[in-house]
Design a protein around this motif. Sequence first.
Motif, PDB file in Angstrom:
ATOM      1  N   GLY A  81     -17.921   5.152  13.195  1.00 53.53           N
ATOM      2  CA  GLY A  81     -18.696   4.520  13.828  1.00 53.53           C
ATOM      3  C   GLY A  81     -18.423   3.528  14.536  1.00 53.53           C
ATOM      4  N   GLN A  82     -17.350   2.540  13.892  1.00 53.82           N
ATOM      5  CA  GLN A  82     -16.795   1.512  14.608  1.00 53.82           C
ATOM      6  C   GLN A  82     -15.390   2.047  15.216  1.00 53.82           C
ATOM      7  OE1 GLN A  82     -18.448  -1.825  13.419  1.00 53.82           O
ATOM      8  NE2 GLN A  82     -20.057  -0.004  13.316  1.00 53.82           N
ATOM      9  N   ASN A  83     -15.061   2.267  15.448  1.00 53.55           N
ATOM     10  CA  ASN A  83     -13.719   2.917  16.129  1.00 53.55           C
ATOM     11  C   ASN A  83     -13.000   4.414  15.142  1.00 53.55           C
ATOM     12  OD1 ASN A  83     -11.328   3.476  16.778  1.00 53.55           O
ATOM     13  ND2 ASN A  83     -10.726   1.396  17.243  1.00 53.55           N
ATOM     14  N   GLU A  84     -13.279   4.709  16.286  1.00 49.37           N
ATOM     15  CA  GLU A  84     -12.820   6.527  15.958  1.00 49.37           C
ATOM     16  C   GLU A  84     -11.175   7.081  15.872  1.00 49.37           C
ATOM     17  OE1 GLU A  84     -12.685   8.050  20.704  1.00 49.37           O
ATOM     18  OE2 GLU A  84     -14.175   8.975  19.831  1.00 49.37           O
ATOM     19  N   ASP A  85     -10.449   5.576  16.438  1.00 47.13           N
ATOM     20  CA  ASP A  85      -9.367   6.182  15.607  1.00 47.13           C
ATOM     21  C   ASP A  85      -8.625   5.579  15.057  1.00 47.13           C
ATOM     22  OD1 ASP A  85      -8.283   6.316  18.636  1.00 47.13           O
ATOM     23  OD2 ASP A  85      -7.663   4.388  19.111  1.00 47.13           O
ATOM     24  N   ILE A  86      -9.440   5.140  13.772  1.00 48.34           N
ATOM     25  CA  ILE A  86      -9.262   4.844  12.239  1.00 48.34           C
ATOM     26  C   ILE A  86      -9.036   6.155  11.382  1.00 48.34           C
ATOM     27  CG2 ILE A  86     -10.326   3.975   9.944  1.00 48.34           C
ATOM     28  CD1 ILE A  86     -12.208   1.926  11.384  1.00 48.34           C
ATOM     29  N   ILE A  87      -7.769   6.478  11.250  1.00 48.83           N
ATOM     30  CA  ILE A  87      -7.759   7.768   9.895  1.00 48.83           C
ATOM     31  C   ILE A  87      -7.564   7.308   8.489  1.00 48.83           C
ATOM     32  CG2 ILE A  87      -6.808   8.439  12.502  1.00 48.83           C
ATOM     33  CD1 ILE A  87      -4.111   7.774  10.847  1.00 48.83           C
ATOM     34  N   GLY A  88      -7.369   6.124   7.908  1.00 43.40           N
ATOM     35  CA  GLY A  88      -7.218   5.787   6.837  1.00 43.40           C
ATOM     36  C   GLY A  88      -7.632   4.719   6.009  1.00 43.40           C
ATOM     37  N   TRP A  89      -7.103   3.947   5.999  1.00 43.24           N
ATOM     38  CA  TRP A  89      -7.721   2.864   4.671  1.00 43.24           C
ATOM     39  C   TRP A  89      -5.474   2.529   3.492  1.00 43.24           C
ATOM     40  CZ3 TRP A  89     -11.062  -0.552   5.882  1.00 43.24           C
ATOM     41  CH2 TRP A  89     -11.052  -1.641   5.345  1.00 43.24           C
ATOM     42  N   ILE A  90      -5.345   1.456   3.799  1.00 41.97           N
ATOM     43  CA  ILE A  90      -4.508   1.210   2.687  1.00 41.97           C
ATOM     44  C   ILE A  90      -4.606  -0.158   2.178  1.00 41.97           C
ATOM     45  CG2 ILE A  90      -3.231  -0.168   4.203  1.00 41.97           C
ATOM     46  CD1 ILE A  90      -0.372   1.148   3.596  1.00 41.97           C
ATOM     47  N   GLN A  91      -3.764   0.135   0.329  1.00 38.67           N
ATOM     48  CA  GLN A  91      -3.595  -1.027  -0.131  1.00 38.67           C
ATOM     49  C   GLN A  91      -2.789  -1.028  -0.834  1.00 38.67           C
ATOM     50  OE1 GLN A  91      -7.443   0.079  -2.520  1.00 38.67           O
ATOM     51  NE2 GLN A  91      -8.529  -1.532  -1.593  1.00 38.67           N
ATOM     52  N   VAL A  92      -2.185  -2.331  -1.169  1.00 37.24           N
ATOM     53  CA  VAL A  92      -0.782  -2.608  -2.250  1.00 37.24           C
ATOM     54  C   VAL A  92      -1.139  -3.762  -3.152  1.00 37.24           C
ATOM     55  CG1 VAL A  92       1.399  -3.115  -2.781  1.00 37.24           C
ATOM     56  CG2 VAL A  92       0.897  -1.833  -1.007  1.00 37.24           C
ATOM     57  N   ASP A  93      -1.347  -2.993  -4.164  1.00 34.90           N
ATOM     58  CA  ASP A  93      -1.721  -4.112  -5.581  1.00 34.90           C
ATOM     59  C   ASP A  93      -0.679  -5.540  -5.195  1.00 34.90           C
ATOM     60  OD1 ASP A  93      -4.306  -3.222  -6.498  1.00 34.90           O
ATOM     61  OD2 ASP A  93      -3.231  -1.783  -7.781  1.00 34.90           O
ATOM     62  N   GLY A  94      -2.066  -6.896  -5.614  1.00 36.09           N
ATOM     63  CA  GLY A  94      -0.435  -7.945  -5.735  1.00 36.09           C
ATOM     64  C   GLY A  94      -0.348  -8.579  -3.898  1.00 36.09           C
ATOM     65  N   THR A  95      -0.201  -7.801  -2.962  1.00 35.03           N
ATOM     66  CA  THR A  95      -0.670  -8.255  -1.968  1.00 35.03           C
ATOM     67  C   THR A  95      -1.686  -8.185  -1.050  1.00 35.03           C
ATOM     68  OG1 THR A  95      -0.529  -5.945  -0.405  1.00 35.03           O
ATOM     69  CG2 THR A  95       1.605  -6.828  -1.733  1.00 35.03           C
ATOM     70  N   LYS A  96      -2.074  -8.695   0.125  1.00 31.41           N
ATOM     71  CA  LYS A  96      -2.968  -9.146   0.982  1.00 31.41           C
ATOM     72  C   LYS A  96      -3.067  -7.206   1.809  1.00 31.41           C
ATOM     73  CE  LYS A  96      -3.234 -13.919   1.861  1.00 31.41           C
ATOM     74  NZ  LYS A  96      -2.991 -15.190   3.333  1.00 31.41           N
ATOM     75  N   ILE A  97      -1.776  -6.581   1.381  1.00 36.43           N
ATOM     76  CA  ILE A  97      -2.544  -5.113   2.160  1.00 36.43           C
ATOM     77  C   ILE A  97      -3.409  -4.590   1.798  1.00 36.43           C
ATOM     78  CG2 ILE A  97      -1.830  -3.506   3.027  1.00 36.43           C
ATOM     79  CD1 ILE A  97       1.193  -4.784   2.662  1.00 36.43           C
ATOM     80  N   ASP A  98      -5.008  -4.754   2.279  1.00 32.17           N
ATOM     81  CA  ASP A  98      -6.354  -3.729   2.431  1.00 32.17           C
ATOM     82  C   ASP A  98      -6.916  -3.656   3.285  1.00 32.17           C
ATOM     83  OD1 ASP A  98      -8.595  -2.452   0.909  1.00 32.17           O
ATOM     84  OD2 ASP A  98      -8.904  -4.757  -0.078  1.00 32.17           O
ATOM     85  N   TYR A  99      -6.770  -2.669   4.568  1.00 30.10           N
ATOM     86  CA  TYR A  99      -6.806  -2.445   6.000  1.00 30.10           C
ATOM     87  C   TYR A  99      -6.812  -1.660   6.089  1.00 30.10           C
ATOM     88  CZ  TYR A  99      -4.895  -7.420   6.305  1.00 30.10           C
ATOM     89  OH  TYR A  99      -4.050  -8.643   5.864  1.00 30.10           O
ATOM     90  N   PRO A 100      -7.489  -0.793   7.075  1.00 31.80           N
ATOM     91  CA  PRO A 100      -7.964   0.426   7.842  1.00 31.80           C
ATOM     92  C   PRO A 100      -6.492   0.202   8.663  1.00 31.80           C
ATOM     93  CG  PRO A 100      -9.113  -1.491   8.649  1.00 31.80           C
ATOM     94  CD  PRO A 100      -8.862  -2.234   8.163  1.00 31.80           C
TER      95      PRO A 100
END
Length: 177
Positions: free
Chosen positions: A12-31
């Motif tokens: 609903g915010q953006n139809e281009d969002i296809i996933g979410w990525i996370q990597v423990d111990g990093t700041k990677i936590d993004y659409p």
Amino acid sequence: VEIPIDFDYLLGQNEDIIGWIQVDGTKIDYPILYDTTFNRYYLNHNFKGTSTGYGSIFVLPENENDFTDFNTVVYGHNMIDNSAFGSLRRYRQDYSFYAESPLIELSSNYRDYQYIIFGFIITSGSYDATDFRYWNMENFESEEEFNFYVDRVQSKSLVDTGVDVQYGDKLLTLSTC
């Protein structure tokens, strides 16, 4: 792995969002966004469409938007404040970090994935004339081409991960400047 993401809300915010990525111990936590413009729009726009030097985490149309290619290449900036893919720097600054955080978790609109990091390399980012290959290959025409790619990544990896990669495994490449 299950990442509790409300994809209906995100879409609903953006139809281009296809996933979410996370990597423990990093700041990677993004659409993860899918760049349907073919011009690297999300290189300098956030998921709200606002222009920003941070850009977004995104996949180009050379890949499918459902992570079914042999190798999905996900792009993000190497930011000095460790945002975007800047915190991937930890893998080359402290090789023991890999033992603590060998997994990448990804949730898509279709299913959840868990990737084991099998290699991490530093490249010039350009065509490698000795291999006649791009490091960011999305698909492979044969088992031999797949194995060649995996062997090259593992032979150039900063750390021997010991991960056994087999033909048919789905790969995820995180690519940053």
